[in-house]
Design an enzyme around this catalytic site. Structure first.
Site, PDB file in Angstrom:
ATOM      1  N   GLU A   1       0.820  -1.211   0.000  1.00  0.00           N
ATOM      2  CA  GLU A   1       0.000   0.000   0.000  1.00  0.00           C
ATOM      3  C   GLU A   1       0.856   1.265   0.000  1.00  0.00           C
ATOM      4  OE1 GLU A   1      -2.944   0.057  -0.756  1.00  0.00           O
ATOM      5  OE2 GLU A   1      -3.684  -1.952  -0.343  1.00  0.00           O
TER       6      GLU A   1
ATOM      7  N   ASP B   1     -10.316   5.502  -2.226  1.00  0.00           N
ATOM      8  CA  ASP B   1      -9.169   6.007  -2.978  1.00  0.00           C
ATOM      9  C   ASP B   1      -9.695   6.708  -4.230  1.00  0.00           C
ATOM     10  OD1 ASP B   1     -10.006   3.963  -4.611  1.00  0.00           O
ATOM     11  OD2 ASP B   1      -7.966   3.436  -5.213  1.00  0.00           O
TER      12      ASP B   1
ATOM     13  N   TYR C   1      -6.733   6.441   3.688  1.00  0.00           N
ATOM     14  CA  TYR C   1      -6.771   5.340   2.720  1.00  0.00           C
ATOM     15  C   TYR C   1      -5.965   4.134   3.221  1.00  0.00           C
ATOM     16  CZ  TYR C   1      -5.534   2.174  -0.862  1.00  0.00           C
ATOM     17  OH  TYR C   1      -5.323   0.994  -1.514  1.00  0.00           O
TER      18      TYR C   1
END
Length: 299
Positions: free
Chosen positions: A46, A147, A129
């Site tokens: 991520e 997102d 996020y």
DNA sequence: AATGCGTGGCG
DNA sequence: TCGCCAAGCAT
């Protein structure tokens, strides 16, 4: 004639079916990936995916995780090693933040990536996020993962707009209201919304003919109107300070000696004031350090 | 809340 | 060619 009508499937089951048949086979979606690297693997992926395209992340992710398979392993690396390994993934501050997060996880959480969203949010480089993406995709918990892709899908399907407005925390509320009740279904829903935005409901030239929720899309049913785009335009890169910073850092990464004489750093750069600005700001950001007229990656 | 922050692929 | 865009974050 049929007395019993078939209930029309809801949004989440349509998306789940589509996701299970059409989603890309990405490394971080494989069971073996989670078995090897756990939530740390998800967290690292991520971080890399924050503004860097999937296709550029894939070839770099595994090398990273093999070198530093746990937060504790990474916590003992130097910033220089981390920035070096980050290479050209872009926005190198993310490498420093990931490094700090690893140190924080080691110190605060015994080396285990926390499951709690508040604890995740408290880590360096983790915002709304990433915190919820880790909680949802690594731990399977029910959180709205918002997102750029999910925001675009929501803007089109729900509001009938061609582009989403500026990011807002209200998006979290909207997304949460769409989540299925069950934890596992909700994780799939999040992933499916992102996948739809990434591969079908794209910013330019969306492929509505391949969209599983075309029938319930407000934007499509109103003829795909151009409702304007109030997103901020990205600044020009050519000639920018960012380009200068990128060039300086590239020189440091590629220096065999580990350091470059200050007056030789991007010596062919025409705008000398801009070069100095780049060096100063990199030092201020902790991405470089100067000593004895030499510039190097931070130790 | 508006801005600054890398890099490269694609139409 | 060149502008657009990419699983954001911190300040």
């Amino acid at each position: 004639m049929p007395v019993i009508s078939t209930p029309s499937p809801d949004l989440s089951s349509i998306l789940a079916d589509w996701y299970h048949s059409e989603a890309r086979d990405l490394p971080w979606r494989r069971k073996a990936f989670h078995a090897r690297f756990g939530a740390w693997g998800t967290l690292v992926s991520e971080f890399m995916l924050q503004q860097t395209p999937v296709t550029r992340v894939i070839p770099r992710l595994e090398a990273w995780l093999e070198r530093w398979p746990t937060p504790t392993a990474m916590s003992s690396a130097t910033p220089a090693e981390v920035v070096q390994q980050w290479a050209n993934l872009g926005y190198p501050r993310r490498a420093l933040w990931l490094h700090r997060a690893a140190i924080e996880i080691t110190a605060r959480h015994g080396g285990d990536v926390p499951r709690n969203v508040e604890a995740l949010l408290a880590l360096s480089g983790i915002g709304d996020y990433t915190a919820r993406a880790v909680a949802a995709f690594a731990f399977g918990d029910r959180h709205p993962v918002v997102d750029t892709n999910t925001r675009r899908v929501m803007a089109r399907a729900l509001e009938g707009r061609s582009q989403p407005g500026p990011a807002s925390r209200r998006d979290l509320v909207t997304m949460k209201a769409l989540l299925p009740d069950a934890d596992d279904e909700s994780a799939v829903f999040n992933a499916a919304m992102m996948e739809l935005g990434a591969t079908v409901c794209t910013s330019r030239a969306p492929k509505c003919e391949r969209c599983p929720i075309a029938a319930q899309c407000a934007w499509l049913s109103s003829g795909r109107p151009d409702t304007g785009d109030d997103r901020r335009k990205q600044a020009r890169y050519e000639g920018s300070d960012r380009q200068a910073r990128g060039a300086v850092l590239k020189a440091l990464r590629e220096s065999d000696a580990g350091a470059v004489p200050l007056d030789a750093v991007i010596h062919d750069w025409t705008d000398l004031a801009q070069r100095d600005r780049a060096i100063d700001s990199l030092i201020a950001d902790g991405l470089a350090e100067a000593s004895e007229q030499m510039l190097r990656l931070p130790r």
